[in-house]
Scaffold this motif. Structure first.
Motif: not given
Length: 300
Positions: A140-151, A153-168
Protein backbone atom coordinates in the motif's frame (compact mmCIF):
# COMPACT_ATOMS: atom_id res chain seq x y z
CA UNK A 1 -11.93 -32.33 -17.13
CA UNK A 2 -11.95 -33.15 -13.41
CA UNK A 3 -14.03 -31.18 -10.91
CA UNK A 4 -10.92 -29.55 -9.40
CA UNK A 5 -9.72 -28.25 -12.76
CA UNK A 6 -13.24 -27.17 -13.64
CA UNK A 7 -13.53 -25.33 -10.32
CA UNK A 8 -10.16 -23.62 -10.81
CA UNK A 9 -11.17 -22.56 -14.32
CA UNK A 10 -14.47 -21.14 -13.03
CA UNK A 11 -12.73 -19.07 -10.34
CA UNK A 12 -10.05 -17.87 -12.76
CA UNK A 13 -12.61 -16.79 -15.36
CA UNK A 14 -14.64 -15.06 -12.63
CA UNK A 15 -11.56 -13.19 -11.38
CA UNK A 16 -10.68 -11.97 -14.88
CA UNK A 17 -14.29 -10.90 -15.51
CA UNK A 18 -14.41 -9.08 -12.17
CA UNK A 19 -11.25 -7.23 -13.15
CA UNK A 20 -12.80 -6.30 -16.46
CA UNK A 21 -15.98 -5.04 -14.78
CA UNK A 22 -14.04 -2.32 -12.97
CA UNK A 23 -12.53 -1.21 -16.28
CA UNK A 24 -16.00 -1.28 -17.80
CA UNK A 25 -17.35 0.90 -14.97
CA UNK A 26 -14.53 3.39 -15.52
CA UNK A 27 -15.34 3.51 -19.25
CA UNK A 28 -19.01 4.19 -18.52
CA UNK A 29 -18.29 7.00 -16.03
CA UNK A 30 -15.72 8.66 -18.29
CA UNK A 31 -17.82 8.59 -21.46
CA UNK A 32 -21.28 9.34 -20.05
CA UNK A 33 -20.35 11.65 -17.13
CA UNK A 34 -22.38 9.24 -14.99
CA UNK A 35 -21.66 9.56 -11.27
CA UNK A 36 -20.45 6.67 -9.16
CA UNK A 37 -23.62 6.95 -7.07
CA UNK A 38 -25.97 6.62 -10.04
CA UNK A 39 -23.99 3.74 -11.54
CA UNK A 40 -23.93 1.96 -8.16
CA UNK A 41 -27.70 2.35 -7.84
CA UNK A 42 -28.53 0.99 -11.30
CA UNK A 43 -25.92 -1.79 -11.15
CA UNK A 44 -27.22 -3.05 -7.80
CA UNK A 45 -30.90 -2.92 -8.76
CA UNK A 46 -30.49 -4.79 -12.05
CA UNK A 47 -27.96 -7.32 -10.70
CA UNK A 48 -30.13 -7.94 -7.64
CA UNK A 49 -33.19 -8.63 -9.79
CA UNK A 50 -31.20 -11.01 -11.99
CA UNK A 51 -29.77 -12.95 -9.03
CA UNK A 52 -33.17 -13.20 -7.30
CA UNK A 53 -34.73 -14.45 -10.54
CA UNK A 54 -31.99 -17.09 -10.90
CA UNK A 55 -32.48 -18.05 -7.25
CA UNK A 56 -36.26 -18.41 -7.70
CA UNK A 57 -35.76 -20.55 -10.81
CA UNK A 58 -33.29 -22.67 -8.83
CA UNK A 59 -36.02 -23.39 -6.27
CA UNK A 60 -34.60 -21.35 -3.37
CA UNK A 61 -36.83 -19.92 -0.65
CA UNK A 62 -36.45 -16.38 -1.91
CA UNK A 63 -38.95 -14.67 0.42
CA UNK A 64 -38.35 -16.72 3.57
CA UNK A 65 -35.74 -14.34 5.00
CA UNK A 66 -38.26 -11.48 4.95
CA UNK A 67 -40.70 -13.33 7.24
CA UNK A 68 -38.52 -13.05 10.33
CA UNK A 69 -38.20 -9.49 11.65
CA UNK A 70 -34.79 -10.10 13.22
CA UNK A 71 -33.33 -11.72 10.11
CA UNK A 72 -34.92 -9.13 7.83
CA UNK A 73 -33.17 -6.41 9.88
CA UNK A 74 -29.91 -8.35 9.64
CA UNK A 75 -30.38 -8.54 5.86
CA UNK A 76 -31.09 -4.80 5.73
CA UNK A 77 -27.87 -4.07 7.65
CA UNK A 78 -25.92 -6.29 5.27
CA UNK A 79 -27.57 -4.58 2.30
CA UNK A 80 -26.61 -1.06 3.41
CA UNK A 81 -23.26 -1.59 5.14
CA UNK A 82 -22.23 -4.53 2.94
CA UNK A 83 -23.53 -4.66 -0.63
CA UNK A 84 -24.23 -0.94 -1.05
CA UNK A 85 -21.09 0.29 0.70
CA UNK A 86 -18.69 -2.13 -1.00
CA UNK A 87 -20.00 -1.22 -4.46
CA UNK A 88 -20.23 2.52 -3.82
CA UNK A 89 -16.76 2.86 -2.27
CA UNK A 90 -15.26 0.78 -5.08
CA UNK A 91 -16.82 2.91 -7.81
CA UNK A 92 -15.94 6.11 -5.94
CA UNK A 93 -12.30 4.95 -5.89
CA UNK A 94 -12.46 4.35 -9.65
CA UNK A 95 -13.98 7.81 -10.13
CA UNK A 96 -11.17 9.43 -8.11
CA UNK A 97 -8.33 7.30 -9.59
CA UNK A 98 -8.75 4.30 -11.92
CA UNK A 99 -10.07 0.75 -11.98
CA UNK A 100 -6.72 -0.94 -11.41
CA UNK A 101 -5.84 1.10 -8.31
CA UNK A 102 -9.35 0.59 -6.89
CA UNK A 103 -9.15 -3.17 -7.38
CA UNK A 104 -5.72 -3.47 -5.75
CA UNK A 105 -6.69 -1.39 -2.71
CA UNK A 106 -9.82 -3.48 -2.20
CA UNK A 107 -7.57 -6.55 -2.00
CA UNK A 108 -6.39 -5.31 1.39
CA UNK A 109 -9.61 -6.78 2.83
CA UNK A 110 -8.24 -10.30 3.57
CA UNK A 111 -5.46 -8.74 5.67
CA UNK A 112 -8.02 -6.61 7.53
CA UNK A 113 -10.12 -9.71 8.22
CA UNK A 114 -7.30 -11.81 9.71
CA UNK A 115 -5.99 -8.83 11.72
CA UNK A 116 -9.47 -8.19 13.13
CA UNK A 117 -10.04 -11.83 14.12
CA UNK A 118 -6.62 -11.95 15.76
CA UNK A 119 -7.55 -8.92 17.87
CA UNK A 120 -11.03 -10.17 18.76
CA UNK A 121 -9.82 -13.65 19.70
CA UNK A 122 -6.72 -12.22 21.42
CA UNK A 123 -4.69 -14.79 19.51
CA UNK A 124 -1.17 -14.10 18.35
CA UNK A 125 -1.11 -14.27 14.54
CA UNK A 126 1.15 -16.90 12.97
CA UNK A 127 4.25 -16.10 10.97
CA UNK A 128 2.41 -16.30 7.63
CA UNK A 129 -0.27 -13.87 8.80
CA UNK A 130 2.35 -11.46 10.18
CA UNK A 131 4.18 -11.60 6.85
CA UNK A 132 0.87 -10.95 5.05
CA UNK A 133 0.17 -7.87 7.18
CA UNK A 134 3.68 -6.51 6.57
CA UNK A 135 3.60 -7.14 2.81
CA UNK A 136 0.15 -5.55 2.46
CA UNK A 137 1.31 -2.45 4.37
CA UNK A 138 4.48 -2.24 2.26
CA UNK A 139 2.48 -2.72 -0.94
CA UNK A 140 0.00 0.00 0.00
CA UNK A 141 2.86 2.36 0.86
CA UNK A 142 4.47 1.80 -2.55
CA UNK A 143 1.16 2.09 -4.39
CA UNK A 144 0.08 5.38 -2.83
CA UNK A 145 3.48 7.12 -2.42
CA UNK A 146 5.73 5.49 -5.05
CA UNK A 147 8.29 5.18 -2.26
CA UNK A 148 8.31 8.89 -1.35
CA UNK A 149 6.59 9.33 2.05
CA UNK A 150 6.30 13.11 1.56
CA UNK A 151 3.92 12.89 -1.41
CA UNK A 152 0.94 10.88 -2.62
CA UNK A 153 0.83 9.34 -6.10
CA UNK A 154 -2.98 9.20 -5.91
CA UNK A 155 -5.38 11.82 -4.59
CA UNK A 156 -6.30 11.80 -0.87
CA UNK A 157 -9.92 11.18 -1.92
CA UNK A 158 -8.90 8.07 -3.91
CA UNK A 159 -6.89 6.78 -0.95
CA UNK A 160 -9.81 7.39 1.44
CA UNK A 161 -12.36 5.62 -0.77
CA UNK A 162 -9.92 2.79 -1.55
CA UNK A 163 -9.26 2.04 2.13
CA UNK A 164 -12.99 2.37 2.86
CA UNK A 165 -13.61 -0.12 0.04
CA UNK A 166 -11.25 -2.63 1.70
CA UNK A 167 -13.05 -2.28 5.05
CA UNK A 168 -16.43 -2.61 3.32
CA UNK A 169 -15.26 -5.73 1.47
CA UNK A 170 -14.07 -7.23 4.78
CA UNK A 171 -17.52 -6.65 6.32
CA UNK A 172 -19.25 -7.93 3.17
CA UNK A 173 -17.22 -11.16 3.31
CA UNK A 174 -17.70 -11.96 7.00
CA UNK A 175 -21.08 -10.60 8.14
CA UNK A 176 -23.71 -12.63 6.22
CA UNK A 177 -22.40 -16.15 6.95
CA UNK A 178 -25.33 -17.05 9.25
CA UNK A 179 -27.93 -15.75 6.80
CA UNK A 180 -26.27 -17.51 3.86
CA UNK A 181 -26.05 -20.75 5.85
CA UNK A 182 -29.78 -20.61 6.52
CA UNK A 183 -31.18 -19.30 3.23
CA UNK A 184 -28.49 -19.82 0.59
CA UNK A 185 -26.09 -17.45 -1.13
CA UNK A 186 -28.12 -16.33 -4.15
CA UNK A 187 -31.20 -15.12 -2.21
CA UNK A 188 -29.15 -13.20 0.37
CA UNK A 189 -26.79 -11.58 -2.13
CA UNK A 190 -29.65 -10.88 -4.54
CA UNK A 191 -31.78 -9.18 -1.86
CA UNK A 192 -28.77 -7.24 -0.52
CA UNK A 193 -28.01 -5.83 -3.96
CA UNK A 194 -31.64 -4.97 -4.72
CA UNK A 195 -32.26 -3.32 -1.32
CA UNK A 196 -28.95 -1.44 -1.49
CA UNK A 197 -29.80 -0.08 -4.93
CA UNK A 198 -33.37 0.86 -3.91
CA UNK A 199 -31.98 2.78 -0.93
CA UNK A 200 -30.17 5.14 -3.34
CA UNK A 201 -33.17 5.49 -5.68
CA UNK A 202 -34.84 8.54 -3.98
CA UNK A 203 -31.53 10.42 -3.91
CA UNK A 204 -30.07 9.78 -7.37
CA UNK A 205 -32.87 8.63 -9.71
CA UNK A 206 -33.30 12.19 -11.04
CA UNK A 207 -29.71 12.13 -12.34
CA UNK A 208 -30.82 9.72 -15.08
CA UNK A 209 -31.87 12.57 -17.36
CA UNK A 210 -28.44 14.23 -17.21
CA UNK A 211 -26.49 11.61 -19.16
CA UNK A 212 -26.03 11.09 -22.87
CA UNK A 213 -26.20 7.36 -23.57
CA UNK A 214 -25.42 5.65 -26.86
CA UNK A 215 -25.26 2.05 -28.05
CA UNK A 216 -21.69 1.54 -26.83
CA UNK A 217 -22.58 2.69 -23.32
CA UNK A 218 -25.68 0.49 -23.22
CA UNK A 219 -23.56 -2.49 -24.27
CA UNK A 220 -20.98 -1.62 -21.59
CA UNK A 221 -23.73 -1.38 -18.95
CA UNK A 222 -25.15 -4.75 -20.04
CA UNK A 223 -21.66 -6.25 -19.71
CA UNK A 224 -21.17 -4.67 -16.27
CA UNK A 225 -24.46 -5.94 -14.85
CA UNK A 226 -24.97 -9.29 -16.57
CA UNK A 227 -21.41 -10.51 -17.25
CA UNK A 228 -19.32 -8.57 -14.74
CA UNK A 229 -21.70 -8.97 -11.79
CA UNK A 230 -24.35 -11.70 -12.13
CA UNK A 231 -22.52 -14.31 -14.25
CA UNK A 232 -19.20 -13.65 -12.53
CA UNK A 233 -20.67 -14.13 -9.08
CA UNK A 234 -22.28 -17.42 -10.10
CA UNK A 235 -19.04 -18.73 -11.65
CA UNK A 236 -16.97 -17.82 -8.59
CA UNK A 237 -19.47 -19.38 -6.18
CA UNK A 238 -19.58 -22.64 -8.12
CA UNK A 239 -15.80 -22.76 -8.49
CA UNK A 240 -15.11 -21.97 -4.82
CA UNK A 241 -17.44 -24.78 -3.76
CA UNK A 242 -15.41 -27.21 -5.91
CA UNK A 243 -11.90 -26.23 -4.79
CA UNK A 244 -12.34 -24.52 -1.41
CA UNK A 245 -11.83 -20.97 -0.16
CA UNK A 246 -8.00 -20.85 0.15
CA UNK A 247 -7.37 -21.97 -3.45
CA UNK A 248 -10.13 -19.68 -4.68
CA UNK A 249 -8.52 -16.72 -2.87
CA UNK A 250 -5.17 -17.38 -4.55
CA UNK A 251 -6.71 -17.67 -8.01
CA UNK A 252 -8.77 -14.52 -7.45
CA UNK A 253 -5.47 -12.60 -7.52
CA UNK A 254 -5.97 -12.64 -11.29
CA UNK A 255 -8.61 -9.93 -10.76
CA UNK A 256 -6.32 -6.92 -10.07
CA UNK A 257 -3.79 -8.16 -12.62
CA UNK A 258 -6.45 -8.38 -15.33
CA UNK A 259 -7.77 -4.96 -14.29
CA UNK A 260 -4.29 -3.43 -14.61
CA UNK A 261 -3.62 -5.05 -18.00
CA UNK A 262 -7.04 -4.13 -19.41
CA UNK A 263 -6.66 -0.57 -18.10
CA UNK A 264 -3.38 -0.39 -20.00
CA UNK A 265 -4.77 -1.89 -23.21
CA UNK A 266 -8.23 -0.28 -23.32
CA UNK A 267 -7.96 2.96 -21.34
CA UNK A 268 -4.31 3.89 -21.82
CA UNK A 269 -3.59 3.92 -18.06
CA UNK A 270 -0.01 2.93 -17.26
CA UNK A 271 1.37 1.38 -14.08
CA UNK A 272 4.85 2.47 -13.03
CA UNK A 273 7.38 0.12 -11.43
CA UNK A 274 6.36 1.12 -7.85
CA UNK A 275 2.70 0.50 -8.83
CA UNK A 276 3.52 -3.04 -10.02
CA UNK A 277 5.68 -3.77 -6.97
CA UNK A 278 2.97 -2.49 -4.63
CA UNK A 279 0.36 -4.58 -6.43
CA UNK A 280 2.46 -7.75 -6.23
CA UNK A 281 3.14 -7.19 -2.51
CA UNK A 282 -0.57 -6.79 -1.77
CA UNK A 283 -1.39 -9.89 -3.83
CA UNK A 284 1.32 -11.85 -2.04
CA UNK A 285 -0.42 -11.05 1.25
CA UNK A 286 -3.56 -12.78 -0.08
CA UNK A 287 -1.49 -15.83 -1.05
CA UNK A 288 0.15 -15.94 2.41
CA UNK A 289 -3.23 -15.77 4.17
CA UNK A 290 -4.57 -18.54 1.93
CA UNK A 291 -1.52 -20.71 2.69
CA UNK A 292 -2.07 -20.09 6.41
CA UNK A 293 -5.72 -21.17 6.06
CA UNK A 294 -4.67 -24.40 4.33
CA UNK A 295 -2.08 -25.10 7.02
CA UNK A 296 -4.64 -24.58 9.79
CA UNK A 297 -7.13 -26.84 7.98
CA UNK A 298 -4.54 -29.65 7.77
CA UNK A 299 -3.63 -29.40 11.45
CA UNK A 300 -7.20 -29.07 12.73
Amino acid sequence: MGSTRRGMLNVLIAAVLWGSSGVCAQYIMEHSQMTAQFLTMTRLIFAGLILLTLSFMHGDRVFSVLKSRQEALSLLLFSLVGALTVQLTFLMTIEKSNAATATVLQFLSPTLIVAWFSLVRKARPGILVLMAILTSLAGTFLLVTHGNPTSLSISPAALFWGIASAFAAAFYTTWPSALIGRYGTLPIVGWSMLLGGLFLLPFYASEGKNFSVDGHLLLAFFYLVVIGTSLTFSLYLKGAQMIGGPKASILSCAEPLSSALLSLLLLGITFTLPDWLGTLLILSSVVLISLDSRRRARTA
